[in-house]
Enzyme design. Structure first.
Site, PDB file in Angstrom:
ATOM      1  N   CYS A  89      -2.362  -1.735  -4.447  1.00 52.26           N
ATOM      2  CA  CYS A  89      -1.080  -2.081  -3.822  1.00 52.26           C
ATOM      3  C   CYS A  89      -0.463  -3.407  -4.269  1.00 52.26           C
ATOM      4  O   CYS A  89       0.604  -3.461  -4.867  1.00 52.26           O
ATOM      5  CB  CYS A  89      -1.226  -2.084  -2.303  1.00 52.26           C
ATOM      6  N   HIS A 139       3.064  -6.714   1.718  1.00 50.97           N
ATOM      7  CA  HIS A 139       1.702  -6.818   1.161  1.00 50.97           C
ATOM      8  C   HIS A 139       1.622  -7.815   0.006  1.00 50.97           C
ATOM      9  O   HIS A 139       0.929  -7.590  -0.989  1.00 50.97           O
ATOM     10  CB  HIS A 139       1.196  -5.447   0.730  1.00 50.97           C
TER      11      HIS A 139
END
Length: 486
Positions: A89, A139
């Site tokens: 990610c 993130h």
């Protein structure tokens, strides 16, 4: 002097003035029309989490129908070989924002913070007079997954903000609203709520003279796989799911069940993409908006006996990559074979918007390629520095690796020697590892040379993973996670 003669002269002069005035007016009209047609394009990036390239009906997946994405693909450039250069990610997201490779920007694993002084896509678009916005999963802050990413430098230049650091609870999930420090909760399934927020943002821009650059970042179809609304889950019967040929028998039942939930999330996103595009058309912005649809990485979902990401296999590393480009840029739609990588998205968007690309950017501007002016993207790097990662597990044969991927082959090397070689043309499911195969000796040698040539070009010393941890001042705990220590 003859009166009639004088009248003729006056009439001639008057006619000449009229013609000149008319010509001047027409030129002004032409200039105005040209200005309208070349106004800066808007940019909408639709980013998903863990959506592998194979999982759409336009890519041939027999299990799912994605009509809205299929329609978008018909009017887009489809980079069918696009990859996530470090398929996990945070590294992808940092590369998307900076146009740099992970070993340059330092986000080579999850849950660490991107340098707040980085030159990012939002900061560049801001300088060009764009309104910038971010909705959904971030993130990139590394200070705790449910904590607020405070306004200012930590938001990397984005002005409008309705997002969260990271959560995989997609129903009534956490988010923060612009400058409000209080935690908020989306009313329902966050894919729907985030879409409605994006639509409200687009409606506000209907009468604006400023172009916008918006990233809409969904948390799905990442696990948990079984939390989409019931009407979507009811569409997929696990018993009818067709598995990829590289899923071992021992994982059949689990993979079918999880894929049914995975496709439910995908069907929900597809509906939302249809809703987004419909609203773009209603606001009159569609014809002048670049739309990018992609994902930060794929999901193995049982293929090669593993789940999730980080590994160099097709299901993990290859991602969907559609570029819907306004017609006035005169770029032909259809499939392209070039291996666009994560760091290439930012420079390509800047190139399409006629914005100067910062010297900090390492990625390729694909606009000349799209215009047929140059050939690039014949090979690209895949990188992993985390043998201790949650998904890149040693029991699955995983390790630190560097891989070179071409339009036909994938070659990966670990610290101790060659690891994988696949001929993706004749073996699309990567079932036959050709490392050491006598018939592919020259291919392996060529791929080895190409890999090391690319490592030299990028300044990658290919060190053990812990060397990079030490270099960047990170630390890992006994579970292999990385608490924020930057």
């Amino acid at each position: 002097m003859n009166t009639n003669f004088m009248k003729k002269i006056c009439y001639s002069i008057f006619a000449a003035v009229l013609i000149a005035f008319s010509s001047c007016s027409e030129n002004k009209k032409d200039t105005s029309a040209k200005s309208e047609n070349t106004s800066p394009p808007n940019v909408l990036v639709i980013l998903t989490d863990q959506w592998r390239a194979q999982a759409t009906s336009y890519a041939g997946d027999p299990n799912v129908n994605t009509p809205n994405l299929d329609e978008l693909a018909k009017t887009s450039v489809n980079f069918k070989n696009a990859v996530s250069g470090m398929p996990v990610c945070s590294p992808f997201r940092a590369s998307l924002l900076t146009g740099q490779r992970p070993l340059t920007h330092g986000v080579f694993m999850n849950d660490v913070q991107l340098d707040t002084n980085a030159v990012t896509i939002a900061k560049v678009f801001n300088k060009e007079g764009y309104d910038t916005g971010y909705i959904g999963k971030w993130h990139l802050d590394g200070r705790g997954r449910l904590q607020n990413v405070a306004p200012g430098k930590r938001r990397q230049g984005f002005k409008f903000w309705k997002g969260n650091e990271c959560t995989h609870n997609y129903n009534k999930s956490v988010y923060y609203d612009n400058d409000d420090p209080d935690r908020k909760i989306w009313d329902g399934y966050d894919t729907f709520e985030q879409t409605d927020t994006a639509i409200d943002y687009l409606k506000e821009k209907k009468s604006s003279n400023s172009p916008f650059m918006m990233i809409l970042s969904y948390g799905t179809p990442h696990a948990p796989y079984h939390t989409a609304p019931e009407k979507y889950r009811n569409r997929f019967d696990p018993d009818k799911i067709q598995l990829r040929k590289n899923v071992p028998d021992s994982l059949n039942a689990r993979a079918k069940k999880d894929l049914a939930g995975y496709y439910a999330h995908i069907a929900a996103i597809d509906d939302m993409i249809g809703k987004l595009i419909s609203n773009l058309k209603n606001t009159g912005k569609y014809e002048n908006t670049i739309i990018v649809f992609t994902s930060d990485h794929g999901d193995l979902l049982g293929s090669h006996g593993a789940y999730k990401k980080q590994q160099p296999y097709e299901e993990s590393a290859r991602v969907p990559m559609l570029f819907h480009i306004p017609q006035n840029l005169r770029i032909s739609i259809g499939e392209r074979a070039a291996l666009m990588n994560s760091e290439d998205i930012m420079p390509t968007l800047l190139g399409l918007c006629d914005i100067s690309i910062p010297t900090t950017v390492e990625g390729i501007n694909y606009r000349p390629y799209l215009e047929g002016k140059e050939q690039v993207g014949d090979a690209t790097l895949l990188t992993c520095v985390q043998p201790f990662g949650q998904w890149n597990k040693v029991q699955h044969g995983a390790r630190e690796y560097r891989a070179i991927k071409t339009q036909r082959y994938t070659y990966a090397r670990g610290l101790t020697g060659p690891w994988l070689l696949f001929d993706n043309k004749i073996d699309p499911y990567q079932l036959n590892n050709l490392v050491g195969n006598e018939g592919y000796t020259s291919v392996q040698d060529d791929m080895e040379k190409l890999l090391y040539q690319r490592l030299e070009e990028t300044g990658d010393e290919f060190l053990p993973g812990l060397a990079y941890i030490k270099k960047w001042g990170y630390s890992i705990d006994e579970t292999g996670t990385v608490p924020y220590t930057h």
